[in-house]
Design an enzyme around this catalytic site. Structure first.
Site, PDB file in Angstrom:
ATOM      1  CG  ASP A   7      13.604  10.573   5.533  1.00 36.60           C
ATOM      2  OD1 ASP A   7      12.894  11.522   5.153  1.00 36.60           O
ATOM      3  OD2 ASP A   7      14.292   9.874   4.750  1.00 36.60           O
ATOM      4  CE  LYS A  69       9.255  16.263   2.649  1.00 35.33           C
ATOM      5  NZ  LYS A  69      10.431  15.425   2.889  1.00 35.33           N
ATOM      6  CD  GLU A 146      14.132  16.160   3.424  1.00 30.65           C
ATOM      7  OE1 GLU A 146      12.975  15.913   3.795  1.00 30.65           O
ATOM      8  OE2 GLU A 146      14.443  16.341   2.240  1.00 30.65           O
ATOM      9  CG  ASP A 169      17.324  14.034  -1.735  1.00 28.77           C
ATOM     10  OD1 ASP A 169      16.953  13.044  -2.392  1.00 28.77           O
ATOM     11  OD2 ASP A 169      16.805  14.363  -0.655  1.00 28.77           O
TER      12      ASP A 169
END
Ligand code: AMP
Length: 566
Positions: A7, A69, A146, A169
């Protein structure tokens, strides 16, 4: 050879494997499962990764990077000492560190990996993730979305019946919502939505503000380090409220000690606006998937900030379902990616599809918008095909020149969700020659046709000359020959008729117009309004909406016609 699951998160990264006992997280050298996604240079100018780099973020900001990211696949340079790096190179350093943790823990070489990516990552970001893996000496066997990983962690693939679930999330700084469906072993992301500027840190900010009010006039004079300390305490207070109804905090400065408190009720009060902001992406994801809240079977929570009671309560109220939170929300994605690794190794990989039959991103062009002072400002994004539209699809917009007598337009095509093209992904450019009469504006139709193989055809037809320019943009260049592409788009020809010109729609429209002519009095206004409504829905070029309204109007106009029959 071991296949690991990673992850690669914005704040933290984790690595896991699938063993006979199921998914197992692998600790790093510090014994922690969470490795901060931070990279920096230490005092000896050596690269450091993880908690050591994270700790230097405050003291050596010029030599440390985190939260890179979101820049994967962009040209953004990150300076570290005398060298500059791209986001994928920094990610590769995090991956290398995780790889060596795994090798140490497992006592074997690790060369194959599955890496998770957000469902909304575009092709460029996905390729950058593959590249990061390669740079770290890992063969990336596949990327997993994800939300799919989250669903796998909760075993939502083991159900025989069809299931629809929502993955929520909420991380430190971002909020992502995805709707997933599983059918016959294929997990499909039906829609995704989010807010790139909403996360657990905003709740901490709200507490800092509230503490500031309790401190009163001294607050403004606090030193930067006292403020950092207060923020740290606010974060702890926030976490404390996950277990207790109220927390008391002692805040020491050089000159004074303050007693600060925060109750659940107060926290709810000060987070009202943030909680409200959670609602929109959830509603958008549900409606983009063509569903209603009651169609959702299960709710899965991911990300540290979903530990907050007020967040869970709000989601429960909104969806009328209790969210699943049996697993640690920070571990869910890595655990789920490891399930996928287990499945891949047993050669029965679960198919993970991102919105197979929908366009995952909005496609559009740059436009100039007229400002109140009459000048034009370029750089705005004009959507032509909106995200989550079912494909194949063909949509048209009509634009005009901004100057009279303009002899050329350069049409720039983008993919993305930002109102500004600079934040979207450029796909290509098309130059169109115009031959307007002097002192006249020229108009042209821009038609986008998007095929299931990820090919976008752009046609620009100039109104005065009826000449058409064509541009083909391939998501995966070279996959199809020119002849094959031409054949595909020939087949899509029927899509290229504007809905208002389609027989079934114009028939309803003329029936409405005839009813207007035949009637007198108040009913005429009602008919006129319905004509305007139908026109508006035809302009959206959304086939399903049009079909729904068309059927309803047919019945309605029939009842009007029948009014005349006694
Ligand atoms: P992530 O990016 O998933 O690691 O999320 C980190 C965010 O979750 C941060 O804003 C944390 O403050 C928040 N968080 C972590 N644990 C808790 C907790 N027990 N209660 C409330 N928020 C938490």
């Amino acid at each position: 050879m071991t296949l690991v699951a990673i992850d690669l998160g914005t704040t933290n990264s984790l690595i896991a494997v699938f063993t006979e006992k199921g998914s197992e997280l692998i600790p790093n050298a510090m014994g922690e499962f969470l490795t901060p996604s931070a990279v920096g240079l230490n005092n000896a100018n050596e690269i450091v990764v993880g908690v050591e780099a994270k700790n230097r973020l405050v003291t050596h900001p010029e030599k440390t990077h985190a939260r890179f990211k979101r820049f994967m696949g962009t040209n953004k340079d990150f300076k570290l000492g005398r060298k500059t790096y791209r986001a994928e190179e920094l990610s590769a350093m995090v991956l290398r560190s995780l790889k060596s943790d795994a090798e140490r823990h497992l006592g074997t070489k690790v060369q194959r990996a599955i890496i998770s990516v957000p469902a909304y990552f575009n092709d460029v970001q996905r390729k950058a993730t593959y590249a990061a893996g390669e740079m770290a000496g890992l063969k990336v066997e596949r990327l997993i979305n994800e939300p799919t990983a989250a669903a796998l962690a909760y075993g939502l693939n083991s159900k025989d019946d069809e299931n629809t679930f929502i993955v929520i999330d909420l991380g430190g700084g971002t909020f992502d919502v995805s709707i997933l469906e599983i059918f016959e072993g294929i997990m499909e992301v039906r829609s995704s939505a989010g807010d790139a500027f909403l996360g657990g840190e905003d709740f901490t900010d709200a507490i800092v503000k509230d503490f500031g009010e309790q401190i009163g006039s001294d607050f403004e004079a606090l030193s930067p380090s006292a403020r950092a300390n207060l923020r740290d305490l606010a974060d702890r207070a926030k976490k404390g409220l996950s277990e207790k109804d109220a927390v008391k905090i002692k805040f020491n400065t050089k000159s004074k000690t303050y007693e600060l408190d925060l109750s659940r009720d107060r926290f709810e009060e000060i987070s009202k606006d943030l909680i409200k902001k959670l609602r929109l992406p959830i509603q958008r994801a549900i409606s983009d998937a063509g569903l209603r809240a009651e169609n959702i079977d299960r709710v899965v929570m991911v990300g540290g900030a979903t530990r907050m009671d007020i967040v869970r309560q709000h989601i429960t109220r909104l969806l009328k379902l209790f969210p699943e939170h049996r697993l640690d929300p920070d571990h869910v994605i890595a655990l789920g990616a490891a399930v996928q690794a287990g499945l891949v190794d047993r050669h029965e990989a679960l198919e993970d599809v991102v919105m197979t039959d929908v366009c995952p991103f909005t496609l559009g062009t740059e436009v100039a918008i007229e400002l109140p002072n009459g000048q034009h400002e370029g750089g705005h994004f004009q959507p032509v095909i909106e995200r989550n539209t079912v494909i194949p699809v063909s949509r048209v917009v009509t634009n005009g020149t901004i100057r009279k007598g303009q002899r050329e337009v350069t049409l720039q095509i983008f993919q993305g969700e930002s109102a500004w093209v600079r934040d979207n992904v450029p796909l290509g450019t098309l130059n169109v020659k115009l031959s307007p009469k002097k002192d006249e504006f020229e108009y042209f139709d821009i038609r986008f046709t998007y095929d299931v193989s990820g090919i976008l055809e752009v046609l620009v037809t100039v109104h005065s000359s009826q000449k058409t320019e064509r541009l083909i943009l391939e998501g995966n260049p070279g996959a199809l020959s020119k002849a094959e592409i031409d054949k595909r788009f020939k087949e899509l020809e029927k899509l290229k008729v504007h809905p208002k010109d389609k027989a079934e729609n114009s028939a309803v429209m003329s029936r409405l117009e005839r009813a207007y002519e035949n009637q007198l009095g108040d009913i005429r206004q009602v008919i006129q309004r319905r004509i305007a409504e139908f026109s508006a829905v035809l302009e959206t070029q959304k086939e399903t909406d049009i079909a729904l309204m068309r059927d309803e109007l047919m019945k309605w106009v029939e009842s009007i016609e029948n009014m005349d029959i006694f």
